[in-house]
Design a protein around this motif. Structure first.
Motif, PDB file in Angstrom:
ATOM      1  N   LYS A   1       0.841  -1.207   0.000  1.00  0.00           N
ATOM      2  CA  LYS A   1       0.000   0.000   0.000  1.00  0.00           C
ATOM      3  C   LYS A   1       0.871   1.249   0.000  1.00  0.00           C
ATOM      4  O   LYS A   1       0.581   2.244  -0.659  1.00  0.00           O
ATOM      5  N   CYS A   2       1.925   1.202   0.778  1.00  0.00           N
ATOM      6  CA  CYS A   2       2.845   2.333   0.884  1.00  0.00           C
ATOM      7  C   CYS A   2       3.535   2.573  -0.457  1.00  0.00           C
ATOM      8  O   CYS A   2       3.646   3.719  -0.912  1.00  0.00           O
ATOM      9  N   ALA A   3       3.975   1.508  -1.098  1.00  0.00           N
ATOM     10  CA  ALA A   3       4.632   1.636  -2.403  1.00  0.00           C
ATOM     11  C   ALA A   3       3.704   2.325  -3.404  1.00  0.00           C
ATOM     12  O   ALA A   3       4.124   3.240  -4.117  1.00  0.00           O
ATOM     13  N   ASP A   4       2.441   1.930  -3.427  1.00  0.00           N
ATOM     14  CA  ASP A   4       1.478   2.552  -4.339  1.00  0.00           C
ATOM     15  C   ASP A   4       1.348   4.045  -4.059  1.00  0.00           C
ATOM     16  O   ASP A   4       1.359   4.862  -4.985  1.00  0.00           O
ATOM     17  N   ALA A   5       1.238   4.402  -2.788  1.00  0.00           N
ATOM     18  CA  ALA A   5       1.109   5.809  -2.409  1.00  0.00           C
ATOM     19  C   ALA A   5       2.372   6.592  -2.798  1.00  0.00           C
ATOM     20  O   ALA A   5       2.283   7.722  -3.282  1.00  0.00           O
ATOM     21  N   CYS A   6       3.523   5.968  -2.604  1.00  0.00           N
ATOM     22  CA  CYS A   6       4.793   6.614  -2.952  1.00  0.00           C
ATOM     23  C   CYS A   6       4.898   6.877  -4.451  1.00  0.00           C
ATOM     24  O   CYS A   6       5.326   7.950  -4.875  1.00  0.00           O
TER      25      CYS A   6
END
Length: 108
Positions: A92-97
């Motif tokens: 999820k964090c990778a997508d947001a980044c």
């Protein structure tokens, strides 16, 4: 630089900061914390630059494009690191980044 024109970017920066903080916290609770060290470090760095850029835009900084360029680089690095880990919070964090890096590049 009125920050109204950057409303979407401000939202994206805030979401990225929130995801990075969540990922940071969740990584600290993982069993193999040594394996998560780089992820934790980059989460911290990314959350900080996103929060800083969000504040700077709100204050009407004349350095929007320079800061956005740095922010995009850090977001991308954090996304690349998070992508390597199979945890839901990392993905999820990778997508947001990546979303944030793209938004920052569009004004850099």
């Amino acid at each position: 630089m009125a920050h109204e024109q950057h409303q979407q970017l401000l939202q994206t920066l805030h979401e990225c900061m929130t995801e990075c903080n969540h990922c940071y916290d969740a990584c600290l609770k993982e069993d193999d914390i040594k394996m998560m060290a780089e992820c934790i470090r980059l989460d911290r760095e990314c959350a900080d630059i996103c929060a800083y850029l969000e504040q700077a835009i709100s204050r009407g900084t004349p350095f929007v494009s320079e800061l956005a360029s740095v922010c995009a680089t850090i977001c991308e690095a954090c996304g690349d690191e998070c992508k390597k880990h199979n945890h839901d919070h990392c993905q999820k964090c990778a997508d947001a980044c990546y979303r944030c890096a793209e938004a920052c590049r569009s004004i850099a």
